[in-house]
Write a protein that holds these residues in place. Structure first.
Motif: not given
Length: 127
Positions: A24-40, A42-43
């Protein structure tokens, strides 16, 4: 739309590649990031890639174990994870900075405001 895939169970020391489908429109992104969140916890930002020049940035804590890449022809962004450790266990999300209001993260030396998020994929590192 952002959709993650490729998560699963892997043994310590193993490797895994997770994928982020961009549509969709997201193909025009500036940056794509990967994030992670473990139980308890913060992301946290893991890695990101800038669209216009493909430059990549990483969290210092990863010690070179993770690699972000993209395939523009397929509208995919990947995160290859090597030498995985139990502490890498988390839900992994991809997110896009499209220039709108969102959540500010700095990964390495690149600051983005991430306003589109996927649903996440679980990565479990365990023997």
């Amino acid at each position: 739309q952002l959709e993650e895939s490729g998560g699963g169970l892997v043994q310590p020391g193993g490797s895994l590649r997770v994928s982020c489908s961009v549509s969709g429109f997201i193909v025009n992104y500036d940056i794509i990031g990967w994030f992670r969140q473990a139980p308890g916890k913060e992301r946290e930002g893991v890695a990101c890639i800038r669209n216009h020049d493909g430059s990549t940035y990483y969290a210092d804590s990863l010690q070179g174990r993770f690699t972000i890449s993209r395939d523009n022809a397929k509208n995919m962004v990947y995160l290859k994870m090597d030498n995985l450790k139990p502490e890498d266990t988390a839900i992994y999300y991809c997110a896009a900075d499209l220039g709108g209001p969102g959540i500010l993260f700095t990964i390495g030396t690149l600051t983005g405001i991430y306003d589109q998020w996927g649903q996440g994929t679980q990565v479990t590192v365990s023997s």
